[in-house]
Design a protein around this motif. Structure first.
Motif, short mmCIF file in Angstrom:
data_model
loop_
_atom_site.label_atom_id
_atom_site.label_comp_id
_atom_site.label_asym_id
_atom_site.label_seq_id
_atom_site.Cartn_x
_atom_site.Cartn_y
_atom_site.Cartn_z
N TRP A 196 0.82 -1.21 0.00
CA TRP A 196 0.00 0.00 0.00
C TRP A 196 0.85 1.26 0.00
O TRP A 196 0.52 2.24 -0.67
N SER A 234 0.61 3.88 -3.06
CA SER A 234 0.25 5.29 -2.91
C SER A 234 1.33 6.18 -3.52
O SER A 234 1.04 7.20 -4.14
N THR A 245 -1.38 -7.02 -4.15
CA THR A 245 -2.08 -7.09 -2.88
C THR A 245 -2.76 -8.45 -2.71
O THR A 245 -3.04 -8.89 -1.59
#
Length: 440
Positions: free
Chosen positions: A161, A165, A299
């Motif tokens: 994550w 980002s 993910t």
């Protein structure tokens, strides 16, 4: 893992790390800062090249930032280990905001009668140098905040994550920077592109500063009792005694050093593909688009099954993409190769980031991150200088082909040197550490 305020364990899911408040604040701060920084990087390259028409001038951008980032990185790690991290970040972001304000001011059309045109580029280089100083402290501070914002068992998920980002910001930043730079005067007559972009950058940096305020305090976990030199040498010795850690750093350093074709994108946009500032923004964004889409897939499908094997495969794909990009003369085909370059690079980012977090003890995170900063954190800037110099000597296309070929050679040598690491699973290389951190 537990949700905030819930003491009952729950099954780890794809959004596990995002359930921690400080991690979300960290992600938001990093997103806004990266958005602003990537906007600044793309417009600075185009702006300076439009003034100087010099390929080596693009290399100097990377060199100006890399010299302080490398030169004082170890000291930055030492300070990070023994300082409160939130306060440290507030000072860093304030400094970066000030440098952007200076660049915004000197590029204003109204300042042309006050500041001689010959002084603009040296001032820009000076501010880039100051940003390099800030980076020497930024990396170690954020490395520690990330590590203490989620439990250790969530490091792979958090790394995905965090990197995602960063990559999303790296998509939007260059694209927005290029489009605003190219269309600002058409939307608002009389408004220069560089002024409009720096206005957006200042706003995003202010938002980042606010998000830093939202973080909790992260006190020092290390109180040095020995001299600074002994303390620094302890961090260096730890890194160089870990074969996998030093191998991952070296692989990234040399592959990015020779594969730094991104620095030459302004030349490709202007002279080879002829797509202007708008096309440059799209090209800069395409690499990050490939990265973030790949990270979203990761993910669900982690590359950490056999991390060293997958790292070598990813860097091989990175080198091939650079090589093919150098040979391409079609804009859309070039976008494809930039996309795959970003996709392969994102896999290596996830693997390296997870290994670094798992193998580093809490009391040494700042110093180990500083060594990492010297290898990886400034590899893009050193690679930019190498690419600019090679393009000046060999020509733009030959320099990119040379860089891609050297990356492939480095992967081959690394494979021969590290065959014993290839079959290892993540469980076999997991270093024992402290228990995960839970938010109360």
């Amino acid at each position: 893992m537990t949700e905030e305020g819930d003491s009952k364990p729950r099954k780890v899911d794809s959004f596990a790390a995002l359930r921690y408040k400080d991690f979300r604040s960290y992600i938001g701060m990093r997103f806004c800062f990266t958005f602003a920084y990537s906007m600044q990087a793309v417009v600075l390259g185009f702006y300076i090249y439009s003034i100087t028409h010099s390929k080596i001038a693009l290399g100097y951008i990377g060199l100006c930032e890399a010299i302080p980032a490398i030169g004082i990185a170890l000291y930055g790690g030492y300070i990070a280990d023994k300082s409160e991290k939130r306060k440290m970040l507030l000072l860093i972001f304030s400094g970066v905001l000030l440098t952007s304000l200076v660049m915004f001011t000197v590029t204003l059309k109204s300042m042309s009668n006050i500041i001689h045109a010959a002084w603009i580029v040296p001032i820009m280089y000076s501010m880039i140098f100051c940003n390099g100083v800030a980076r020497a402290f930024y990396g170690p501070a954020t490395f520690t905040i990330y590590a203490n914002s989620i439990p250790k068992e969530l490091y792979p998920n958090g790394s995905t994550w965090s990197s995602s980002s960063w990559q999303v910001a790296s998509i939007l930043g260059p694209a927005a920077g290029g489009l605003i730079y190219g269309y600002a005067d058409k939307i608002v007559p009389g408004l220069t592109g560089i002024t409009a972009v720096f206005g957006c950058i200042l706003f995003l940096l202010l938002v980042s500063l606010v998000l830093v305020f939202m973080l909790r305090k992260y006190p020092a976990q290390y109180v040095p009792k020995e001299s600074i030199w002994k303390s620094l040498s302890e961090g260096i010795h730890f890194v160089f005694s870990n074969k996998m850690m030093i191998g991952a750093m070296s692989l990234d350093l040399f592959s990015v050093f020779f594969g730094g074709a991104v620095a030459l994108l302004p030349v490709f946009a202007n002279e080879i593909l002829k797509v202007g500032a708008e096309g440059l923004g799209i090209m800069r964004a395409m690499s990050s688009l490939g990265a973030v889409l790949t990270m979203l897939v990761m993910t669900r499908f982690s590359p950490m099954g056999k991390p060293w094997r997958n790292l070598l495969i990813a860097v091989t794909g990175f080198g091939l993409s650079i090589l093919c990009f150098g040979l391409s003369t079609n804009f859309y085909l070039s976008l494809l190769f930039i996309f795959t370059e970003g996709a392969f690079d994102s896999i290596s980012v996830i693997i390296r980031g997870t290994l670094m977090q798992l193998l580093t003890p809490d009391h040494m995170r700042g110093r180990v991150s500083a060594v990492n900063q010297m290898f990886i954190g400034s590899s893009n800037e050193i690679g930019a200088f190498e690419s600019g110099t090679a393009a000046q000597l060999l020509g733009t296309v030959p320099s990119v082909i040379f860089g891609g070929s050297m990356t492939m050679l480095i992967v081959g040598v690394t494979y021969l040197k590290t065959k014993k690491l290839i079959p290892l699973s993540l469980r076999e290389i997991h270093a024992p550490g402290e228990e995960g951190i839970k938010e109360g």
